[in-house]
Design a protein around this motif. Structure first.
Motif, PDB file in Angstrom:
ATOM      1  N   ARG A 436      -3.318  -6.188   3.201  1.00 12.78           N
ATOM      2  CA  ARG A 436      -2.298  -5.269   2.997  1.00 12.78           C
ATOM      3  C   ARG A 436      -1.179  -5.883   2.957  1.00 12.78           C
ATOM      4  O   ARG A 436       0.031  -5.317   2.686  1.00 12.78           O
ATOM      5  CB  ARG A 436      -2.451  -3.708   3.650  1.00 12.78           C
ATOM      6  N   THR A 437      -1.004  -7.213   3.619  1.00 16.32           N
ATOM      7  CA  THR A 437       0.490  -7.832   3.863  1.00 16.32           C
ATOM      8  C   THR A 437       0.404  -9.070   3.263  1.00 16.32           C
ATOM      9  O   THR A 437      -0.688  -9.455   3.258  1.00 16.32           O
ATOM     10  CB  THR A 437       0.861  -7.380   5.340  1.00 16.32           C
ATOM     11  N   CYS A 551       1.125   4.382  -5.652  1.00 17.19           N
ATOM     12  CA  CYS A 551       0.240   4.225  -4.487  1.00 17.19           C
ATOM     13  C   CYS A 551      -1.419   4.179  -4.912  1.00 17.19           C
ATOM     14  O   CYS A 551      -2.184   3.440  -4.460  1.00 17.19           O
ATOM     15  CB  CYS A 551       0.492   5.180  -3.461  1.00 17.19           C
ATOM     16  N   CYS A 596       0.389  -0.813   1.598  1.00 22.18           N
ATOM     17  CA  CYS A 596       0.736  -2.064   1.392  1.00 22.18           C
ATOM     18  C   CYS A 596       2.239  -2.256   1.834  1.00 22.18           C
ATOM     19  O   CYS A 596       2.917  -1.320   1.825  1.00 22.18           O
ATOM     20  CB  CYS A 596       0.276  -2.904   0.547  1.00 22.18           C
ATOM     21  N   SER A 597       2.268  -3.626   1.958  1.00 24.08           N
ATOM     22  CA  SER A 597       4.023  -3.795   2.300  1.00 24.08           C
ATOM     23  C   SER A 597       4.676  -3.698   1.007  1.00 24.08           C
ATOM     24  O   SER A 597       3.998  -3.609  -0.050  1.00 24.08           O
ATOM     25  CB  SER A 597       4.056  -5.560   2.591  1.00 24.08           C
ATOM     26  N   GLN A 776       7.033  -4.237   6.162  1.00 22.04           N
ATOM     27  CA  GLN A 776       5.738  -4.490   6.335  1.00 22.04           C
ATOM     28  C   GLN A 776       4.733  -3.427   6.459  1.00 22.04           C
ATOM     29  O   GLN A 776       5.082  -2.304   7.102  1.00 22.04           O
ATOM     30  CB  GLN A 776       5.431  -5.421   7.524  1.00 22.04           C
ATOM     31  N   TYR A 777       3.621  -3.380   6.140  1.00 21.66           N
ATOM     32  CA  TYR A 777       2.609  -2.281   6.294  1.00 21.66           C
ATOM     33  C   TYR A 777       1.875  -2.287   7.507  1.00 21.66           C
ATOM     34  O   TYR A 777       1.469  -3.310   8.174  1.00 21.66           O
ATOM     35  CB  TYR A 777       1.509  -2.226   5.075  1.00 21.66           C
ATOM     36  N   ARG A 779      -0.739   0.549   9.891  1.00 23.03           N
ATOM     37  CA  ARG A 779      -1.579   1.577   9.981  1.00 23.03           C
ATOM     38  C   ARG A 779      -1.339   2.373  11.600  1.00 23.03           C
ATOM     39  O   ARG A 779      -1.227   1.354  12.519  1.00 23.03           O
ATOM     40  CB  ARG A 779      -2.958   1.385   9.954  1.00 23.03           C
ATOM     41  N   VAL A 788      -0.300   6.240   5.871  1.00 25.33           N
ATOM     42  CA  VAL A 788       0.402   5.022   6.533  1.00 25.33           C
ATOM     43  C   VAL A 788       2.049   5.581   6.914  1.00 25.33           C
ATOM     44  O   VAL A 788       2.348   6.749   6.631  1.00 25.33           O
ATOM     45  CB  VAL A 788       0.719   3.853   5.398  1.00 25.33           C
TER      46      VAL A 788
END
Length: 829
Positions: A436-437, A551, A596-597, A776-777, A779, A788
């Protein structure tokens, strides 16, 4: 008495004379509702009230308005309140139907015109093979089922052509009802939702063709006459469309359309309706065709905006009332039919479309669970089914029994379909979604990027950024280009996937021309880069829900970073001007909810130079966002034509101390994340240490550190870098609050960019460059799956475990040859 007068004595003459309204009210008679006008007003009032009441009551059960509208009509008819003698005598007497029914059919004419305005024929032609297969199966098999049941179950000696209306009503899928249903249940972008939507679009268009055929078949004239007349009317489009284009050209852009133009268009729609009635079909067919040929989106939106509330809120309740009056559940088992037999026929009706679409979906390699979902969704009905039944009874092809038997399953099927998104959970995110980044993406894996586009003005800067991202066969990039289009009028939201290098329409409208130019530009980029693949999509939605579309696509495509365009563009005098202020809220919502990012790309004249961004700079203050920015720039430095400058800003001894702070998401204030500055500093040092070791021999990479004491020195240092770089990659600045930027944060004009990004965008610089602000993503523990929040130290251990994939001289071959490739490349820069 002559012969003519004598012959007239043998004819029955219908005398119809009614008082329109009463002069003296109750003073002249006991019944104030006997005149036509007050009775008609009362009927419309009751119909409107009942319709709104049932729609409101059923909204809590997730039922579409269509269900409440039809149920309200049934309750007003002989199956409900019509059983009360007083109500039937005073509110809906038989002698008042000749007034209420023309009102209902006039409402159908207006409704058909609106449906023609909202239907896009080009989208029908461009529908994929899977959707067309599902649509074809969902029409042919249900039609045969309805026709066979009508012929063998009912007494069809008198009603010989009724099987057309039964069959076509059974094969209808309500596109508008289905679209709003999926939007409400947040399943529009699942694979079953997208397939059902595309198939419903094809079915909706074919339903109007079916109605034309049914009308031609059941009319008293020969079958060919109405169809020939319709073909002649279609030929008149050659003259009607140029006339409408002339009207549009005479209207200055941005001034809207006057009442004169709107009334002229409505007159044309009604005139087409009269012509189709003369040719042997219903007037609404002509109104629908006239709506299809309106050539301009702005004119379409104007007409829909001015007409829809009046048509759907005032006129259509009369139609629903007439449908309810024609429905009588007491006659379902008449003419020798048993309730068991009727129930069996209704069950067959409910299963015919489900089974047929399941078989078609499985033949297109769709999993059984998703195929079942599609089948249930395709059973959604709409007003079109009731139109077919109403016209069938008006034409004498259906009696009350046949009409009622079909109305009940139409309601049942729609109610069941509305419960599908609640009971059937889509299975699209079965596989884990880890990358995700950019920081966690490995160089040998494909980097997936979602590039959002508002128009052609965003394309050059996006393509420049993608070219700098160094797409190669060893480290490929998959780009999903999303063209964001505001939902015009009240049409249904949709996402369209475009085929690359496919010729567009011959006479494209403005939106289609934009799409063709965007696809062409990214196709050229794909041809230039061996390691890049591009897929173009269009998302039509309101700005308030546009972030949900973004998204959803991110999760579906498993994207690592989203690139968003800034809501401002630089003018000729160097100032940043709002181009689309509404998009600012879209960016903020995406930043708060993205899985994600996220990067916001701002162009400050660099795209206009037509030059590739050779000189990239990273301004590093610390924190997860800055690490993500450096990870992305690190990837860019692999390009042989790019030089990378990394400047780390360090607070000096004289800088004011800052304690650990809390960051709260402004967009969703319920999320609070504790920040440990010392912990962040440890992670930063480790990440930068790996970076310096890996790039120690890279002549194209420069690393330096600046020790400063306050924000004034920071501003001066950043401005001293002017004219030295084409692209600045900076973090948004969450996770660490530095004394070097604390004062800047208080004066941010654009908080979504962070203090450093805001400084680069709003300050005066003499050079042309672009800025990429990265978030940056991460959690946050305790949130529900998929939720998120801004990056934090909540996943520091995970970061430490995955941050050191970048190779160094001390690392083993298990990490690959990333660093050795960096050292062996051409260092001409």
């Amino acid at each position: 008495m002559n012969d003519t007068q004598f012959q007239q004595l043998n004819h029955t003459v219908l005398c119809y004379a009614e008082t329109i309204y009463r002069f003296n009210g109750v003073w002249e008679g006991p019944d104030p509702l006997s005149p036509i006008l007050p009775l008609f007003i009362l009927q419309i009032t009751i119909a409107i009230f009942a319709t709104r009441l049932f729609v409101l009551l059923l909204r809590a059960a997730n039922q579409p308005p269509f269900v409440g509208e039809i149920l309200s009509g049934i309750i007003l008819g002989p199956s409900g309140l019509g059983r009360i003698e007083t109500y039937r005598t005073y509110c809906f007497p038989t002698y008042a139907l000749p007034v209420l029914e023309p009102m209902a059919h006039f409402a159908l004419v207006c409704y058909a015109f609106l449906m023609g305005l909202e239907m896009d024929l080009r989208s029908v032609w461009r529908t994929g093979r899977k959707a067309k297969t599902v649509a074809a199966a969902g029409i042919l098999i249900p039609f045969c089922t309805g026709a066979v049941c009508f012929i063998f179950f009912l007494d069809n000696q008198v009603y010989k052509t009724g099987y057309f209306f039964w069959g076509f009503a059974l094969s209808v899928t309500g596109y508008s009802v289905l679209c709003r249903l999926l939007e409400k249940q947040k399943t529009l972008h699942t694979e079953p939702g997208k397939t059902a939507m595309s198939a419903a679009l094809v079915t909706d268009f074919l339903s109007w063709a079916s109605l034309t055929i049914a009308l031609a078949t059941s009319s008293g004239t020969k079958f060919a006459y109405p169809l020939l007349g319709m073909a002649a009317l279609a030929g008149s489009v050659k003259y009607a469309r140029p006339a409408l284009l002339w009207v549009i050209r005479r209207t200055p852009e941005g001034q809207g359309y006057s009442e004169y133009y709107v009334c002229s268009v409505l007159t044309g729609a009604f005139l087409f309706g009269v012509v189709t009635d003369v040719l042997g079909t219903h007037p609404m067919i002509g109104a629908f065709m006239f709506g299809l040929i309106i050539p301009n989106e702005v004119l379409e939106a104007t007409l829909v905006e001015r007409l829809e509330d009046f048509v759907m809120g005032i006129l259509m309740p009369a139609f629903f009332a007439v449908c309810g009056i024609r429905t009588n559940v007491d006659v379902i088992a008449s003419s020798g039919a048993s309730y068991v037999g009727v129930a069996f026929v209704m069950v067959m009706f409910c299963f015919a479309k489900v089974v047929s679409t399941i078989i078609a979906s499985i033949s297109c390699n769709m999993p059984l669970r998703e195929a079942l979902h599609v089948g249930l969704l395709m059973n959604t009905k709409s007003i079109m089914a009731m139109i077919l039944l109403e016209v069938g009874q008006q034409q004498g092809a259906l009696n009350t029994q046949a009409y009622t038997i079909m109305v009940v399953p139409v309601l049942v099927m729609t109610i069941i379909a509305s419960l599908v998104p609640v009971l059937q959970h889509p299975s699209r995110n079965v596989m884990p979604y880890k990358r995700r980044t950019v920081q966690k993406s490995r160089p040998e894996e494909e980097l997936r990027i979602l590039a959002c586009i508002q128009g052609m003005r965003n394309v050059p800067s996006i393509i420049n950024l993608l070219e700098a991202s160094n797409a190669t066969q060893r480290s490929p990039i998959s780009v999903f280009v999303l063209y964001l289009v505001e939902l015009v009028g009240r049409a249904s939201a949709a996402i369209t996937v475009h085929s690359a290098r496919k010729a567009g329409p011959r006479n494209p409208n403005h939106e289609e021309a934009q799409i063709d130019q965007i696809i062409s530009a990214f196709d050229n980029y794909e041809l230039r880069c061996d390691g890049a693949t591009v897929q173009a999509l269009t998302a039509r939605s309101a700005y308030s829900t546009m972030d949900e579309d973004i998204c959803s696509i991110v999760k579906d495509k498993r994207v690592a970073i989203i690139i968003l365009p800034f809501h401002k563009l630089q003018t000729l005098d160097g100032d940043m001007e709002d181009i689309n202020p509404a998009f600012r809220s879209v960016n903020e919502n995406v930043l708060a909810n993205a899985p994600c990012s996220v990067g916001i790309l701002i162009d400050r004249g660099q795209a206009e130079t037509g030059q590739f961004p050779h000189r990239v700079a990273v301004l590093y203050f610390g924190g997860p966002d800055d690490r993500e920015a450096l990870a992305y720039a690190w990837r860019m430095s692999e390009h042989s034509a790019i030089t990378l400058t990394v400047v780390r800003f360090i607070a000096g001894k004289d800088a004011p101390p800052l304690e650990s702070m809390e960051f709260m998401s402004k967009a969703h204030g319920a999320i609070t994340v504790n920040i440990d500055s010392e912990r962040e500093k440890v992670i930063d040092d480790e990440f930068l240490s790996n970076f310096k070791i890996a790039t120690v021999n890279a002549k194209s990479v420069t690393y330096s550190e600046l020790v400063l004491n306050d924000e004034e020195e920071t501003v001066g240092a950043i401005k001293s870098l002017d004219e030295g770089h084409d692209l600045y990659v900076v973090g948004k600045g969450r996770g660490m609050v530095s004394p070097l930027t604390a004062g800047l944060a208080d004066w941010c004009d654009c908080p979504e960019l962070g203090p450093v990004g805001d400084l680069l965008v709003t300050s005066e610089f003499s050079s042309a460059f672009s800025v990429l602000v990265v978030q940056q993503y991460a959690r946050v523990a305790g949130l529900t799956n998929g939720s998120v929040s801004p990056a934090s130290t909540a996943n520091h251990e995970e970061d430490l475990g995955e941050m050191d994939w970048r190779p160094s001289e001390a690392e083993t071959d298990a990490f690959g040859s990333f660093g050795s490739n960096r050292r062996d490349r051409d260092h001409s820069h």
